[in-house]
Design a protein around this motif. Structure first.
Motif, PDB file in Angstrom:
ATOM      1  N   VAL A   1      -1.449  -5.953  10.774  1.00 16.19           N
ATOM      2  CA  VAL A   1      -2.717  -6.232  10.426  1.00 16.19           C
ATOM      3  C   VAL A   1      -3.419  -6.314   9.866  1.00 16.19           C
ATOM      4  O   VAL A   1      -4.257  -7.174   9.270  1.00 16.19           O
ATOM      5  CB  VAL A   1      -3.583  -5.587  12.724  1.00 16.19           C
ATOM      6  CG1 VAL A   1      -4.588  -6.072  12.418  1.00 16.19           C
ATOM      7  CG2 VAL A   1      -2.249  -6.328  13.829  1.00 16.19           C
ATOM      8  N   SER A   2      -3.279  -4.954   9.730  1.00 13.51           N
ATOM      9  CA  SER A   2      -4.439  -4.595   7.803  1.00 13.51           C
ATOM     10  C   SER A   2      -3.808  -5.284   6.439  1.00 13.51           C
ATOM     11  O   SER A   2      -4.218  -5.471   6.004  1.00 13.51           O
ATOM     12  CB  SER A   2      -3.788  -3.083   7.631  1.00 13.51           C
ATOM     13  OG  SER A   2      -4.074  -2.272   8.950  1.00 13.51           O
ATOM     14  N   VAL A   3      -2.531  -5.377   6.189  1.00 11.85           N
ATOM     15  CA  VAL A   3      -2.405  -6.713   5.868  1.00 11.85           C
ATOM     16  C   VAL A   3      -2.688  -7.584   5.243  1.00 11.85           C
ATOM     17  O   VAL A   3      -2.742  -8.646   4.636  1.00 11.85           O
ATOM     18  CB  VAL A   3      -0.252  -5.922   5.195  1.00 11.85           C
ATOM     19  CG1 VAL A   3      -0.021  -7.340   4.637  1.00 11.85           C
ATOM     20  CG2 VAL A   3       0.227  -4.829   4.873  1.00 11.85           C
ATOM     21  N   GLU A   4      -2.653  -8.510   6.336  1.00 13.03           N
ATOM     22  CA  GLU A   4      -2.830  -9.651   6.254  1.00 13.03           C
ATOM     23  C   GLU A   4      -3.895  -9.349   6.831  1.00 13.03           C
ATOM     24  O   GLU A   4      -4.968 -10.613   6.061  1.00 13.03           O
ATOM     25  CB  GLU A   4      -1.955 -10.247   8.342  1.00 13.03           C
ATOM     26  CG  GLU A   4      -2.765 -11.729   8.575  1.00 13.03           C
ATOM     27  CD  GLU A   4      -2.350 -11.994  10.108  1.00 13.03           C
ATOM     28  OE1 GLU A   4      -3.005 -12.734  10.802  1.00 13.03           O
ATOM     29  OE2 GLU A   4      -1.573 -12.197  10.260  1.00 13.03           O
ATOM     30  N   ARG A   5      -4.996  -8.319   7.157  1.00  7.44           N
ATOM     31  CA  ARG A   5      -6.496  -8.482   6.966  1.00  7.44           C
ATOM     32  C   ARG A   5      -7.020  -8.511   5.255  1.00  7.44           C
ATOM     33  O   ARG A   5      -7.744  -9.112   4.894  1.00  7.44           O
ATOM     34  CB  ARG A   5      -7.119  -7.341   7.681  1.00  7.44           C
ATOM     35  CG  ARG A   5      -8.773  -7.562   7.470  1.00  7.44           C
ATOM     36  CD  ARG A   5      -9.571  -6.278   8.728  1.00  7.44           C
ATOM     37  NE  ARG A   5      -8.508  -5.641   9.202  1.00  7.44           N
ATOM     38  CZ  ARG A   5      -8.166  -4.250   9.570  1.00  7.44           C
ATOM     39  NH1 ARG A   5      -9.069  -3.235   8.442  1.00  7.44           N
ATOM     40  NH2 ARG A   5      -7.853  -3.607  10.317  1.00  7.44           N
ATOM     41  N   PHE A   6      -6.235  -7.744   4.475  1.00  4.99           N
ATOM     42  CA  PHE A   6      -6.379  -7.231   2.980  1.00  4.99           C
ATOM     43  C   PHE A   6      -6.007  -8.402   2.316  1.00  4.99           C
ATOM     44  O   PHE A   6      -6.182  -8.405   1.068  1.00  4.99           O
ATOM     45  CB  PHE A   6      -6.039  -6.013   2.699  1.00  4.99           C
ATOM     46  CG  PHE A   6      -7.307  -4.873   2.973  1.00  4.99           C
ATOM     47  CD1 PHE A   6      -7.660  -4.518   2.587  1.00  4.99           C
ATOM     48  CD2 PHE A   6      -6.425  -3.848   4.123  1.00  4.99           C
ATOM     49  CE1 PHE A   6      -8.598  -3.859   2.388  1.00  4.99           C
ATOM     50  CE2 PHE A   6      -7.115  -3.439   4.505  1.00  4.99           C
ATOM     51  CZ  PHE A   6      -8.478  -3.059   3.886  1.00  4.99           C
ATOM     52  N   GLY A   7      -5.067  -8.938   3.145  1.00  4.20           N
ATOM     53  CA  GLY A   7      -4.693 -10.341   2.039  1.00  4.20           C
ATOM     54  C   GLY A   7      -3.242  -9.641   1.460  1.00  4.20           C
ATOM     55  O   GLY A   7      -3.061 -10.255   0.198  1.00  4.20           O
ATOM     56  N   GLY A   8      -2.795  -8.899   1.425  1.00  2.00           N
ATOM     57  CA  GLY A   8      -1.622  -7.771   1.077  1.00  2.00           C
ATOM     58  C   GLY A   8      -2.002  -6.434   1.071  1.00  2.00           C
ATOM     59  O   GLY A   8      -3.148  -5.853   1.661  1.00  2.00           O
ATOM     60  N   ASP A   9      -1.233  -5.261   0.577  1.00  2.00           N
ATOM     61  CA  ASP A   9      -0.902  -4.587   1.532  1.00  2.00           C
ATOM     62  C   ASP A   9      -2.488  -3.580  -0.029  1.00  2.00           C
ATOM     63  O   ASP A   9      -2.531  -3.754  -1.151  1.00  2.00           O
ATOM     64  CB  ASP A   9       0.310  -3.214   0.567  1.00  2.00           C
ATOM     65  CG  ASP A   9      -0.171  -1.970   1.194  1.00  2.00           C
ATOM     66  OD1 ASP A   9      -0.732  -1.461   1.866  1.00  2.00           O
ATOM     67  OD2 ASP A   9       0.951  -1.108   1.557  1.00  2.00           O
ATOM     68  N   PRO A  10      -3.123  -2.599   0.676  1.00  2.00           N
ATOM     69  CA  PRO A  10      -4.311  -2.515  -0.437  1.00  2.00           C
ATOM     70  C   PRO A  10      -4.188  -1.146  -1.038  1.00  2.00           C
ATOM     71  O   PRO A  10      -4.609  -0.407  -2.038  1.00  2.00           O
ATOM     72  CB  PRO A  10      -5.746  -2.455   0.499  1.00  2.00           C
ATOM     73  CG  PRO A  10      -5.183  -1.791   2.194  1.00  2.00           C
ATOM     74  CD  PRO A  10      -3.514  -3.073   2.132  1.00  2.00           C
ATOM     75  N   LEU A  11      -2.462  -0.844  -0.468  1.00  2.00           N
ATOM     76  CA  LEU A  11      -2.803   0.627  -0.757  1.00  2.00           C
ATOM     77  C   LEU A  11      -1.734   0.851  -2.963  1.00  2.00           C
ATOM     78  O   LEU A  11      -0.690  -0.374  -2.325  1.00  2.00           O
ATOM     79  CB  LEU A  11      -1.639   1.608   0.080  1.00  2.00           C
ATOM     80  CG  LEU A  11      -3.078   2.208   1.029  1.00  2.00           C
ATOM     81  CD1 LEU A  11      -2.076   2.930   2.186  1.00  2.00           C
ATOM     82  CD2 LEU A  11      -4.258   2.266   1.326  1.00  2.00           C
ATOM     83  N   THR A  12      -1.736   1.094  -3.447  1.00  2.00           N
ATOM     84  CA  THR A  12      -0.875   1.297  -4.378  1.00  2.00           C
ATOM     85  C   THR A  12      -1.109   2.319  -5.181  1.00  2.00           C
ATOM     86  O   THR A  12      -2.259   3.073  -5.342  1.00  2.00           O
ATOM     87  CB  THR A  12      -1.287   0.298  -5.624  1.00  2.00           C
ATOM     88  OG1 THR A  12      -0.578   0.292  -6.620  1.00  2.00           O
ATOM     89  CG2 THR A  12      -2.694  -0.229  -6.240  1.00  2.00           C
ATOM     90  N   ASN A  13      -0.123   2.989  -6.046  1.00  2.00           N
ATOM     91  CA  ASN A  13       0.017   4.266  -6.361  1.00  2.00           C
ATOM     92  C   ASN A  13      -0.594   3.960  -8.388  1.00  2.00           C
ATOM     93  O   ASN A  13      -0.287   5.036  -8.855  1.00  2.00           O
ATOM     94  CB  ASN A  13       1.288   5.429  -6.469  1.00  2.00           C
ATOM     95  CG  ASN A  13       2.244   4.158  -7.514  1.00  2.00           C
ATOM     96  OD1 ASN A  13       2.566   3.258  -7.202  1.00  2.00           O
ATOM     97  ND2 ASN A  13       3.660   4.327  -7.356  1.00  2.00           N
ATOM     98  N   VAL A  14      -0.568   3.080  -8.047  1.00  2.00           N
ATOM     99  CA  VAL A  14      -0.884   2.191 -10.037  1.00  2.00           C
ATOM    100  C   VAL A  14      -2.256   3.134 -10.005  1.00  2.00           C
ATOM    101  O   VAL A  14      -3.080   3.061  -9.360  1.00  2.00           O
ATOM    102  CB  VAL A  14      -0.658   1.130  -9.916  1.00  2.00           C
ATOM    103  CG1 VAL A  14      -1.835   0.760 -11.522  1.00  2.00           C
ATOM    104  CG2 VAL A  14       0.300   0.659 -10.116  1.00  2.00           C
TER     105      VAL A  14
END
Length: 172
Positions: free
Chosen positions: A53-66
């Motif tokens: 649900v979160s990934v769909e809401r953000f349009g992708g995973d908002p978490l990154t280690n970059v």
């Protein structure tokens, strides 16, 4: 003075109470054995549903280690956000882990508990970013700490804390 019959009833009552109290850990162990996998599977399914649900809401995973932002847009706000969870293996998992350590082999039941903790902590970061209106979380890091029993007679890890943090970014 108390009659002998009353004393026998009292001794019998206290014996039954003692047996019931002594059986509580045994009953708890069997309940843990019967239901721990079912509860664990339900928690994993719940977290995976929340992640999707979160990934769909953000349009992708908002978490990154970059370390840098993914967009070249103007940045309105940044904030460090964090989440944590403390988990421990149930009685049944500890029992199975003990026998694996005696016999040998991979102890996979602890891996499942750690995977659940990591996913839950990262989902808490996603939820916090969404609740505060951030677009992504960069430079995400996970830390873990082993928590031992407080008594000196019990050695070993009783619980694990997973701590996640990152920089939340809000774009114009």
């Amino acid at each position: 003075m108390v009659s002998e019959e009353t004393l026998l009833h009292l001794v019998g009552l206290f014996s039954v109470l003692g047996i019931l109290l002594a059986s509580i850990p045994v009953v708890g162990w069997f309940v843990s054995m019967l239901f721990s996998r079912r509860i664990h599977r339900k928690k994993v399914a719940d977290i995976m549903e929340r992640v999707s649900v979160s990934v769909e809401r953000f349009g992708g995973d908002p978490l990154t280690n970059v370390r840098s932002c993914s967009r070249k847009a103007e940045i309105l706000e940044v904030k460090m956000i964090s989440a944590n969870i403390v988990v421990g293996a149930g009685w049944w998992n500890q029992f199975v882990g003990f026998w694996h350590s005696v016999i040998g082999g991979t102890i996979t039941n602890f891996d499942d508990v750690l995977m659940l903790a990591r996913q839950d902590t990262m989902q808490r970061l996603r939820d916090q970013a969404a609740a505060e209106g951030y677009d992504e979380v960069i430079n995400v890091r996970l830390e873990s700490a082993r928590l031992a029993a407080l008594t000196s007679g019990n050695k070993g890890t009783k619980a694990i804390e997973i701590f996640a943090y990152g920089t939340a970014v809000k774009y114009a």
